[in-house]
Motif scaffolding. Structure first.
Motif, PDB file in Angstrom:
ATOM      1  N   THR A   1       9.695  -0.572 -30.224  1.00 12.31           N
ATOM      2  CA  THR A   1       8.245  -0.639 -29.675  1.00 12.31           C
ATOM      3  C   THR A   1       7.131  -0.203 -30.614  1.00 12.31           C
ATOM      4  N   ALA A   2       6.136  -0.803 -30.542  1.00 12.48           N
ATOM      5  CA  ALA A   2       4.755  -0.577 -31.516  1.00 12.48           C
ATOM      6  C   ALA A   2       3.567  -0.592 -30.260  1.00 12.48           C
ATOM      7  N   ALA A   3       2.415  -0.100 -31.004  1.00 12.89           N
ATOM      8  CA  ALA A   3       1.425  -0.191 -30.153  1.00 12.89           C
ATOM      9  C   ALA A   3       0.253  -0.658 -31.222  1.00 12.89           C
ATOM     10  N   ALA A   4      -0.617  -1.516 -31.240  1.00  7.56           N
ATOM     11  CA  ALA A   4      -1.490  -1.920 -32.276  1.00  7.56           C
ATOM     12  C   ALA A   4      -2.762  -2.588 -31.699  1.00  7.56           C
TER      13      ALA A   4
ATOM     14  N   GLY B   1      -2.094  -2.698 -26.627  1.00  9.00           N
ATOM     15  CA  GLY B   1      -1.201  -1.901 -25.952  1.00  9.00           C
ATOM     16  C   GLY B   1       0.325  -1.525 -26.500  1.00  9.00           C
ATOM     17  N   GLU B   2       1.240  -1.336 -25.785  1.00 18.30           N
ATOM     18  CA  GLU B   2       2.583  -1.233 -26.274  1.00 18.30           C
ATOM     19  C   GLU B   2       3.435  -2.394 -25.980  1.00 18.30           C
ATOM     20  N   PHE B   3       4.016  -2.811 -27.167  1.00 18.42           N
ATOM     21  CA  PHE B   3       4.944  -4.204 -27.068  1.00 18.42           C
ATOM     22  C   PHE B   3       6.373  -4.113 -27.555  1.00 18.42           C
TER      23      PHE B   3
ATOM     24  N   MET C   1       5.904 -10.654 -30.169  1.00 15.28           N
ATOM     25  CA  MET C   1       4.688 -11.511 -30.767  1.00 15.28           C
ATOM     26  C   MET C   1       5.474 -12.375 -31.699  1.00 15.28           C
ATOM     27  N   VAL C   2       4.490 -13.391 -32.306  1.00  8.85           N
ATOM     28  CA  VAL C   2       4.757 -14.368 -33.146  1.00  8.85           C
ATOM     29  C   VAL C   2       5.396 -13.694 -34.190  1.00  8.85           C
TER      30      VAL C   2
ATOM     31  N   LEU D   1      -0.956   1.452 -34.427  1.00 11.79           N
ATOM     32  CA  LEU D   1      -1.186   2.844 -34.240  1.00 11.79           C
ATOM     33  C   LEU D   1       0.137   3.467 -34.234  1.00 11.79           C
ATOM     34  N   TYR D   2       1.059   3.375 -33.643  1.00  8.54           N
ATOM     35  CA  TYR D   2       2.512   4.107 -33.631  1.00  8.54           C
ATOM     36  C   TYR D   2       3.460   3.017 -33.473  1.00  8.54           C
ATOM     37  N   ARG D   3       4.786   3.639 -33.871  1.00  4.76           N
ATOM     38  CA  ARG D   3       6.110   2.951 -33.240  1.00  4.76           C
ATOM     39  C   ARG D   3       6.995   3.726 -32.754  1.00  4.76           C
TER      40      ARG D   3
END
Length: 92
Positions: A4-7, A51-53, A58-59, A89-91
């Motif tokens: 997961t990551a947040a961006a 948010g976190e995904f 995502m594409v 922001l983070y992973r």
């Protein structure tokens, strides 16, 4: 490998505008303020916060940037939606 990551991101139509936004960020502009002002994505209202995904949500080009790009450094990503200025922001 992170799953997961947040961006944060700012979506615009033209590369020149995206590059100008990155220049403004380098000079100390606040990401959230620029997102509210310029982003064509509904997330702009939240300061560009996605948010976190999960990986693969995502594409592809955006996904790759979020899971392999530098953390906290705004980067330029081209997708079918336009040009994104992405700040991971983070992973986890």
């Amino acid at each position: 490998m992170a799953s997961t990551a947040a961006a944060l991101h700012i979506l615009v139509k033209h590369k020149e505008q995206a590059e100008e936004i990155i220049n403004q960020l380098k000079k100390g502009a606040k990401f959230q303020v620029l997102a509210k002002k310029h982003s064509l994505c509904p997330s702009g209202k939240r300061g560009g916060d996605l948010g976190e995904f999960r990986r693969g949500q995502m594409v592809p080009q955006f996904d790759k940037a979020c899971f392999t790009g530098e953390l906290l450094t705004p980067q330029l990503v081209k997708t079918k939606f336009g040009w994104h200025v992405v700040k991971v922001l983070y992973r986890t």
